[in-house]
Design a protein around this motif. Sequence first.
Motif, PDB file in Angstrom:
ATOM      1  N   ARG A   1     -36.179 -31.140 -61.984  1.00 48.68           N
ATOM      2  CA  ARG A   1     -38.061 -30.432 -62.285  1.00 48.68           C
ATOM      3  C   ARG A   1     -39.164 -32.232 -62.089  1.00 48.68           C
ATOM      4  O   ARG A   1     -39.944 -31.494 -61.241  1.00 48.68           O
ATOM      5  N   ARG A   2     -38.583 -32.870 -62.337  1.00 48.06           N
ATOM      6  CA  ARG A   2     -39.738 -34.078 -62.556  1.00 48.06           C
ATOM      7  C   ARG A   2     -39.551 -34.077 -60.860  1.00 48.06           C
ATOM      8  O   ARG A   2     -40.914 -34.718 -60.442  1.00 48.06           O
ATOM      9  N   LEU A   3     -38.761 -34.361 -59.830  1.00 53.84           N
ATOM     10  CA  LEU A   3     -38.846 -34.210 -58.373  1.00 53.84           C
ATOM     11  C   LEU A   3     -40.350 -33.684 -57.890  1.00 53.84           C
ATOM     12  O   LEU A   3     -41.116 -33.019 -56.971  1.00 53.84           O
ATOM     13  N   LEU A   4     -39.971 -31.882 -58.348  1.00 53.10           N
ATOM     14  CA  LEU A   4     -40.507 -30.333 -57.868  1.00 53.10           C
ATOM     15  C   LEU A   4     -42.453 -31.186 -58.476  1.00 53.10           C
ATOM     16  O   LEU A   4     -42.895 -30.246 -57.733  1.00 53.10           O
ATOM     17  N   LEU A   5     -42.312 -31.594 -59.140  1.00 54.91           N
ATOM     18  CA  LEU A   5     -44.072 -31.800 -60.079  1.00 54.91           C
ATOM     19  C   LEU A   5     -44.323 -32.679 -59.447  1.00 54.91           C
ATOM     20  O   LEU A   5     -45.270 -32.224 -59.375  1.00 54.91           O
ATOM     21  N   SER A   6     -43.513 -33.656 -59.399  1.00 59.75           N
ATOM     22  CA  SER A   6     -43.682 -35.057 -57.848  1.00 59.75           C
ATOM     23  C   SER A   6     -44.704 -34.307 -56.448  1.00 59.75           C
ATOM     24  O   SER A   6     -46.066 -34.987 -56.053  1.00 59.75           O
ATOM     25  N   ILE A   7     -43.719 -33.060 -55.931  1.00 57.08           N
ATOM     26  CA  ILE A   7     -44.047 -32.507 -54.471  1.00 57.08           C
ATOM     27  C   ILE A   7     -45.458 -31.948 -55.086  1.00 57.08           C
ATOM     28  O   ILE A   7     -46.061 -32.342 -54.133  1.00 57.08           O
ATOM     29  N   LEU A   8     -45.896 -31.294 -55.892  1.00 60.41           N
ATOM     30  CA  LEU A   8     -46.752 -30.444 -56.321  1.00 60.41           C
ATOM     31  C   LEU A   8     -48.183 -30.944 -56.630  1.00 60.41           C
ATOM     32  O   LEU A   8     -49.066 -31.231 -56.166  1.00 60.41           O
ATOM     33  N   VAL A   9     -47.806 -32.638 -56.832  1.00 60.72           N
ATOM     34  CA  VAL A   9     -48.957 -33.382 -57.299  1.00 60.72           C
ATOM     35  C   VAL A   9     -49.674 -33.775 -55.978  1.00 60.72           C
ATOM     36  O   VAL A   9     -50.651 -34.215 -55.961  1.00 60.72           O
ATOM     37  N   SER A  10     -48.594 -33.733 -55.455  1.00 64.12           N
ATOM     38  CA  SER A  10     -48.731 -34.804 -53.710  1.00 64.12           C
ATOM     39  C   SER A  10     -49.628 -33.639 -52.851  1.00 64.12           C
ATOM     40  O   SER A  10     -50.584 -33.813 -52.390  1.00 64.12           O
ATOM     41  N   LEU A  11     -49.020 -31.951 -53.140  1.00 66.92           N
ATOM     42  CA  LEU A  11     -49.960 -31.217 -52.472  1.00 66.92           C
ATOM     43  C   LEU A  11     -51.715 -30.853 -53.114  1.00 66.92           C
ATOM     44  O   LEU A  11     -51.538 -29.793 -52.213  1.00 66.92           O
ATOM     45  N   THR A  12     -51.413 -31.431 -54.094  1.00 62.61           N
ATOM     46  CA  THR A  12     -52.443 -30.965 -54.764  1.00 62.61           C
ATOM     47  C   THR A  12     -54.164 -31.572 -54.489  1.00 62.61           C
ATOM     48  O   THR A  12     -55.079 -31.580 -54.220  1.00 62.61           O
ATOM     49  N   SER A  13     -53.916 -32.086 -53.203  1.00 59.35           N
ATOM     50  CA  SER A  13     -55.011 -33.636 -52.750  1.00 59.35           C
ATOM     51  C   SER A  13     -55.103 -33.216 -50.839  1.00 59.35           C
ATOM     52  O   SER A  13     -56.333 -32.554 -50.471  1.00 59.35           O
ATOM     53  N   CYS A  14     -54.363 -30.731 -51.379  1.00 59.85           N
ATOM     54  CA  CYS A  14     -54.760 -30.415 -49.829  1.00 59.85           C
ATOM     55  C   CYS A  14     -55.173 -29.162 -50.434  1.00 59.85           C
ATOM     56  O   CYS A  14     -54.864 -28.694 -51.938  1.00 59.85           O
ATOM     57  N   HIS A  15     -56.621 -28.657 -49.779  1.00 63.14           N
ATOM     58  CA  HIS A  15     -57.444 -27.662 -50.519  1.00 63.14           C
ATOM     59  C   HIS A  15     -56.437 -26.330 -49.752  1.00 63.14           C
ATOM     60  O   HIS A  15     -56.666 -25.814 -51.383  1.00 63.14           O
ATOM     61  N   SER A  16     -55.878 -25.981 -49.536  1.00 60.62           N
ATOM     62  CA  SER A  16     -55.114 -24.583 -49.346  1.00 60.62           C
ATOM     63  C   SER A  16     -54.245 -25.230 -50.070  1.00 60.62           C
ATOM     64  O   SER A  16     -53.372 -23.546 -50.727  1.00 60.62           O
ATOM     65  N   ALA A  17     -53.806 -25.707 -50.420  1.00 58.95           N
ATOM     66  CA  ALA A  17     -52.014 -25.787 -51.722  1.00 58.95           C
ATOM     67  C   ALA A  17     -52.704 -25.535 -52.767  1.00 58.95           C
ATOM     68  O   ALA A  17     -52.270 -24.666 -53.844  1.00 58.95           O
TER      69      ALA A  17
END
Length: 581
Positions: free
Chosen positions: A519-535
């Motif tokens: 769960r911690r890693l999945l949230l980190s992935i999503l945080v990284s993806l939020t820099s992308c508009h389409s994400a």
Amino acid sequence: MKFNMGEEKSQGESNHDQNALPESSAWKPSIRLAIELITFLISQSHSIRVLSVKWQSIRTRLEDLLSGLAAVQNSNSGENPPLAAAVSAMIDTIKDCHGLAQRCIDRSFCGKLRMQSDLDIICSKLDSHAKNLAEIYTAGLLRESYAIVVSRPGLSASRDDMKFYVKDLFSRLKIGGKELKKQAFFALNEVFYEDEKYVKIAMEIAGLVGVLVNFLDCQEIDLQEEAAKAISTIAGFDSCKSALVLAGVIPPLIGVLEGGSETGRENSTRCLMKLTQNSDNAWSVSAHGGVTALMKICSNCESSTEVVGLACGVLRNLVGVEEIKKFMIEEGAIAAFIKLLRSKDEVLFINSAEILQTIAIGDGTIGQTIYTEGGIALLVQVLDPKSSFSLKSREMALKSIVNLSFSSINILRSYGFLDHILFFLRHGEASAQELALKAASWLCGTSEEAKKDMAEAGFMRELVKFLDAKSLEAQEMAAETLYGMVSVPKNRKLFMQDEENVSLILQMLGEEEGNSGRRRLLLSILVSLTSCHSARKKMAHSGYLKNVAKLAEAEVSDAKKIVRKVSSNRFSRMLSGFWHF
């Protein structure tokens, strides 16, 4: 108890009459008498409290004589003057020894120095008797086919019976002819193999280890082979290894490597491999030319795969010593073991790969040499799904590539490394997929270029599938590798091309009994993806956004970051009512 020689002899003659032995065996009662007298004298010696070390030495010699007499007492060659004379002289010495024993017990002797001198003479005489008995036997003056054969004890036999049996075999090894010794070795190795208690009993018998070690220098190859086999079995017990080393076993074992038969070399290398598990013995092997002999076995094609594999095993134990490692390199170890990497034999390949890893530790130039001479290419070939290598060999190949610190993505790609790993991720069995996950995790950590190449090859799509694997370790490994890959901006766009990826991750965050590490890693992935508009847009339109919101409400830091970044009106409206900015 008084030691009455006349009474003992009469009893012996009486026994002879009762058994009605043939005329030609008239000397047998003397042998039985000698056995009875020696047995009594051994028992008597335990009562002596002065010069105890000297009496221990005498007792050991008496036990050796007793074993020898037990082996010959039923031999039959008609009238045997040499044996009769030897036994008669032996009885005279035993009488003298008894007199000295009685004086020591009574403390009726005049001066310790004089008594010590008398006991030294007895020791010398007992040695002479043992030597004479052995010469009579080896000269063929006794027909071995009639020698008494002690039956092997049954499964419920007492320890004393087992010890008597081993002592009888020991006596045959000492004084028997070639065939009798050979039979004794067969029987000894048989009981060693079937019941480890016999090994422990054998180690209690004075002189047995030394006799076995001496047989390693025997010119009779079959006896040498059997001795090496027995010693190898003994070396399998940690408690026995020091006794073997103290008996000087290492030099003759190396001698067998250099000039013994194939079977002898196999047993010797197996024994050396067990002994060198203790690094203290590594220097002894090296000092007696063992490294050179072992390298020769590994470098030429004269020995069997079994012997070469065992020789590699010994060298693997030795290579951890820095000075020995340098010597091995000078002896051509790198080229020799790269050549063995081509072997289809699992043991050979694994030992060779492990030695190369150890040689290269802390020295980048050696790793480069291994690559230049084709070692990396051979290791990658083992990972080829079309090859017939075992999973164990593939694990070692991957471990070697990692430990050799070889991370040139261009070269690995040219060898097909990425394709092999991706294949096992997609089509491998569980164990092969786990190996591929480890490889992907390692490769992802080598460079940003590697992350880009992996993304372009299609690794992210496969890694997402492992986020929901049965194994928690596999889940975390996949999530961590995926997080490393989406940290590269270019890879985020590739990740978002699959519309299901974000929804799957958001959905997994709603599992109440999920893997906290994942769960911690999945949230980190999503945080990284939020820099992308389409994400951000896909997150806002996902029906599983509520899972992030709940975590944010629980004050989970990364969840709050995601909420702040995904700031569309629709998302804000969806969150209103249970979470406030």
